[in-house]
Design a protein around this motif. Sequence first.
Motif, PDB file in Angstrom:
ATOM      1  N   LEU A   5     -15.521  -8.653 -10.705  1.00 39.07           N
ATOM      2  CA  LEU A   5     -14.852  -7.232 -10.858  1.00 39.07           C
ATOM      3  C   LEU A   5     -13.695  -7.719  -9.790  1.00 39.07           C
ATOM      4  N   GLN A   6     -13.749  -7.819  -8.734  1.00 39.86           N
ATOM      5  CA  GLN A   6     -13.473  -7.534  -7.792  1.00 39.86           C
ATOM      6  C   GLN A   6     -12.810  -9.049  -7.023  1.00 39.86           C
ATOM      7  N   VAL A   7     -13.639  -9.806  -7.471  1.00 36.83           N
ATOM      8  CA  VAL A   7     -12.640 -11.763  -7.439  1.00 36.83           C
ATOM      9  C   VAL A   7     -11.839 -11.095  -8.500  1.00 36.83           C
ATOM     10  N   LEU A   8     -12.085 -11.076  -9.536  1.00 38.52           N
ATOM     11  CA  LEU A   8     -11.254 -11.226 -10.369  1.00 38.52           C
ATOM     12  C   LEU A   8      -9.672 -10.434 -10.384  1.00 38.52           C
ATOM     13  N   THR A   9      -9.988  -8.709  -9.486  1.00 34.30           N
ATOM     14  CA  THR A   9      -8.582  -8.207  -9.781  1.00 34.30           C
ATOM     15  C   THR A   9      -8.276  -8.507  -8.710  1.00 34.30           C
ATOM     16  N   THR A  10      -8.620  -9.418  -7.187  1.00 31.53           N
ATOM     17  CA  THR A  10      -8.345  -9.704  -6.373  1.00 31.53           C
ATOM     18  C   THR A  10      -7.229 -10.578  -7.000  1.00 31.53           C
ATOM     19  N   LEU A  11      -8.158 -11.650  -7.654  1.00 29.92           N
ATOM     20  CA  LEU A  11      -6.944 -12.801  -8.146  1.00 29.92           C
ATOM     21  C   LEU A  11      -5.621 -12.711  -8.696  1.00 29.92           C
ATOM     22  N   VAL A  12      -5.678 -11.746  -9.943  1.00 29.12           N
ATOM     23  CA  VAL A  12      -4.441 -11.247 -10.847  1.00 29.12           C
ATOM     24  C   VAL A  12      -3.824 -10.455  -9.646  1.00 29.12           C
ATOM     25  N   THR A  13      -3.552  -9.687  -8.916  1.00 31.47           N
ATOM     26  CA  THR A  13      -3.052  -9.050  -7.485  1.00 31.47           C
ATOM     27  C   THR A  13      -2.792 -10.831  -6.947  1.00 31.47           C
ATOM     28  N   LEU A  14      -2.750 -11.524  -6.547  1.00 33.31           N
ATOM     29  CA  LEU A  14      -2.566 -12.769  -5.872  1.00 33.31           C
ATOM     30  C   LEU A  14      -1.216 -13.339  -6.077  1.00 33.31           C
ATOM     31  N   THR A  15      -2.094 -13.378  -7.448  1.00 27.55           N
ATOM     32  CA  THR A  15      -0.728 -14.417  -8.701  1.00 27.55           C
ATOM     33  C   THR A  15       0.204 -13.426  -8.873  1.00 27.55           C
ATOM     34  N   PHE A  16      -0.191 -12.782  -8.813  1.00 27.05           N
ATOM     35  CA  PHE A  16       1.374 -11.189  -9.343  1.00 27.05           C
ATOM     36  C   PHE A  16       2.314 -10.289  -7.537  1.00 27.05           C
ATOM     37  N   LEU A  17       1.455 -11.185  -6.715  1.00 24.72           N
ATOM     38  CA  LEU A  17       1.903 -11.435  -5.500  1.00 24.72           C
ATOM     39  C   LEU A  17       3.619 -12.600  -5.650  1.00 24.72           C
ATOM     40  N   LEU A  36       9.484  -3.629  -3.034  1.00 24.85           N
ATOM     41  CA  LEU A  36       9.136  -2.459  -4.058  1.00 24.85           C
ATOM     42  C   LEU A  36       7.568  -2.582  -4.915  1.00 24.85           C
ATOM     43  N   TRP A  37       7.788  -4.203  -5.259  1.00 26.52           N
ATOM     44  CA  TRP A  37       6.768  -4.649  -6.071  1.00 26.52           C
ATOM     45  C   TRP A  37       5.143  -5.175  -5.095  1.00 26.52           C
ATOM     46  N   MET A  38       5.979  -5.908  -3.679  1.00 27.38           N
ATOM     47  CA  MET A  38       5.508  -6.174  -3.185  1.00 27.38           C
ATOM     48  C   MET A  38       4.574  -5.477  -2.316  1.00 27.38           C
ATOM     49  N   LEU A  39       4.429  -4.052  -2.260  1.00 32.05           N
ATOM     50  CA  LEU A  39       4.103  -3.068  -1.821  1.00 32.05           C
ATOM     51  C   LEU A  39       3.621  -2.345  -2.998  1.00 32.05           C
ATOM     52  N   VAL A  40       3.749  -2.387  -3.869  1.00 31.40           N
ATOM     53  CA  VAL A  40       2.699  -1.836  -5.429  1.00 31.40           C
ATOM     54  C   VAL A  40       1.263  -2.993  -5.317  1.00 31.40           C
ATOM     55  N   GLY A  41       1.950  -4.489  -4.958  1.00 31.07           N
ATOM     56  CA  GLY A  41       0.577  -5.177  -5.127  1.00 31.07           C
ATOM     57  C   GLY A  41      -0.357  -4.948  -4.048  1.00 31.07           C
ATOM     58  N   ALA A  42      -0.023  -4.981  -2.602  1.00 32.61           N
ATOM     59  CA  ALA A  42      -0.525  -4.722  -1.582  1.00 32.61           C
ATOM     60  C   ALA A  42      -1.339  -3.523  -1.833  1.00 32.61           C
ATOM     61  N   VAL A  43      -0.985  -2.699  -2.305  1.00 35.41           N
ATOM     62  CA  VAL A  43      -2.022  -1.172  -2.406  1.00 35.41           C
ATOM     63  C   VAL A  43      -3.241  -2.251  -3.003  1.00 35.41           C
ATOM     64  N   PHE A  44      -2.997  -2.475  -4.628  1.00 34.06           N
ATOM     65  CA  PHE A  44      -3.950  -3.105  -5.062  1.00 34.06           C
ATOM     66  C   PHE A  44      -4.291  -3.885  -4.430  1.00 34.06           C
ATOM     67  N   LEU A  45      -4.430  -4.718  -4.035  1.00 35.48           N
ATOM     68  CA  LEU A  45      -4.888  -5.634  -3.473  1.00 35.48           C
ATOM     69  C   LEU A  45      -6.020  -4.705  -2.709  1.00 35.48           C
ATOM     70  N   VAL A  46      -5.838  -3.649  -1.549  1.00 35.39           N
ATOM     71  CA  VAL A  46      -6.615  -2.978  -0.898  1.00 35.39           C
ATOM     72  C   VAL A  46      -7.961  -2.957  -1.751  1.00 35.39           C
ATOM     73  N   PHE A  47      -7.079  -1.961  -2.949  1.00 36.16           N
ATOM     74  CA  PHE A  47      -7.798  -1.418  -3.747  1.00 36.16           C
ATOM     75  C   PHE A  47      -9.448  -2.777  -4.100  1.00 36.16           C
ATOM     76  N   SER A  48      -8.914  -3.760  -4.284  1.00 30.00           N
ATOM     77  CA  SER A  48      -9.693  -4.495  -4.958  1.00 30.00           C
ATOM     78  C   SER A  48     -10.812  -5.729  -4.000  1.00 30.00           C
TER      79      SER A  48
END
Lengths: 142, 242
Positions: A5-17, A36-48
């Motif tokens: 799950l960790q790998v998956l969410t990280t990949l999705v977030t990186l793609t988004f960024l 704004l979106w980069m900030l959102v992506g960064a937060v998601f990345l940390v949580f992933s």
Amino acid sequence: MNSTLQVLTTLVTLTFLGVIVRMVRARQMRAKYSFLWMLVGAVFLVFSIVPGLLDKTARAAGILYAPALLFLGATLLLLFIAVHFSWELSRIEERSRTLTEELALAIARIEQLERGGVTHASSSHEVAARDADPKLRAPLRR
Amino acid sequence: MTRTLVIIPALNEEATLPDVLRDLATHAPECDVLVVDDGSRDATAEVARAGGAYVVSLPFNMGVGTALRTGFRYAVRNRYDRVVQTDADGQHDPSQISVLLGELDAGNDLVIGSRFLAGDGHYHVEASRGFALSLLNLLTVLLMGRSIHDSTSGFRGFSRPLVEQFGTTYPREFLSDTVEALLMASYGGFRIAEVPVKMRVRAGGEPSHKSLRLYYHYLRLLIVMGLTASLRGRRSTRRLSQ
């Protein structure tokens, strides 16, 4: 399991960024919106990447069910963005209204000049006086 | 010499416009006429030009408020001393323009031609509209401290200072373009007068809005007015403290 799950969410977030950065570089999105979106992506990345961080944060905030924190954050963020866009849209509407008026006035003046008709403010000194008077210049801002 | 511009916002009014322009030429020959074609799909602009009016054509329909603001800008740039707004459907009698101009000359900034002050009671409105109008009347009493009987009248005179003001701030939405503009003028410290004028029955064209949308617009206006009124309270106190 958890790492999958960790790998998956990280990949999705990186793609988004990646998509955001590409759009900015191609000048399809203005930088001010991308932050704004980069900030959102960064937060998601940390949580992933950091497992258990979401649970810890939720507990610290007094939220028993961790995903609720996620929903709360997402809802507030989207609300903020929607309000911001409404504001932005109102501004753009007012500007397009002004532009429409100015365009119509300019076309009318051009047509009058082409017809060889004397426009009201026709002599050059009148036009100069008009341009010098701030009240008579096109007020582009309200 | 005092120069007057008559502004006629027009949307698909090719049928009634020729008569209106002919009447204006007869009864108000000293006035220039500007037809603001609000994105008409018929020959409004051509008819207006043939009738001797200046024409400004908006590329698409923007509403009376925007059409009027375009006219105000035109008036400011072309150095008119005052403006008269009138309808393209013939319900406003051009012979009454002199009444509006007289009030402007007397030092008023906004002159409203009223259907209801006439006293002979020849102009009847249906009950629902009558209710709405009394509501608006109450609104003017509450927010302006005086009664305006025909606050939605589109037969108006504007002084040069007010035209300059409205050239940038005139509201665009239906109802706001008459009622809110009235309150803006009042808050701006402009002098307002309402005079009785004779009006005719519409020569053609439909009333601009139908029931449900009308209710929406009344509601929107009430909310906007409420917000503006509270804002105005803050502003005036700030000015006092300076």
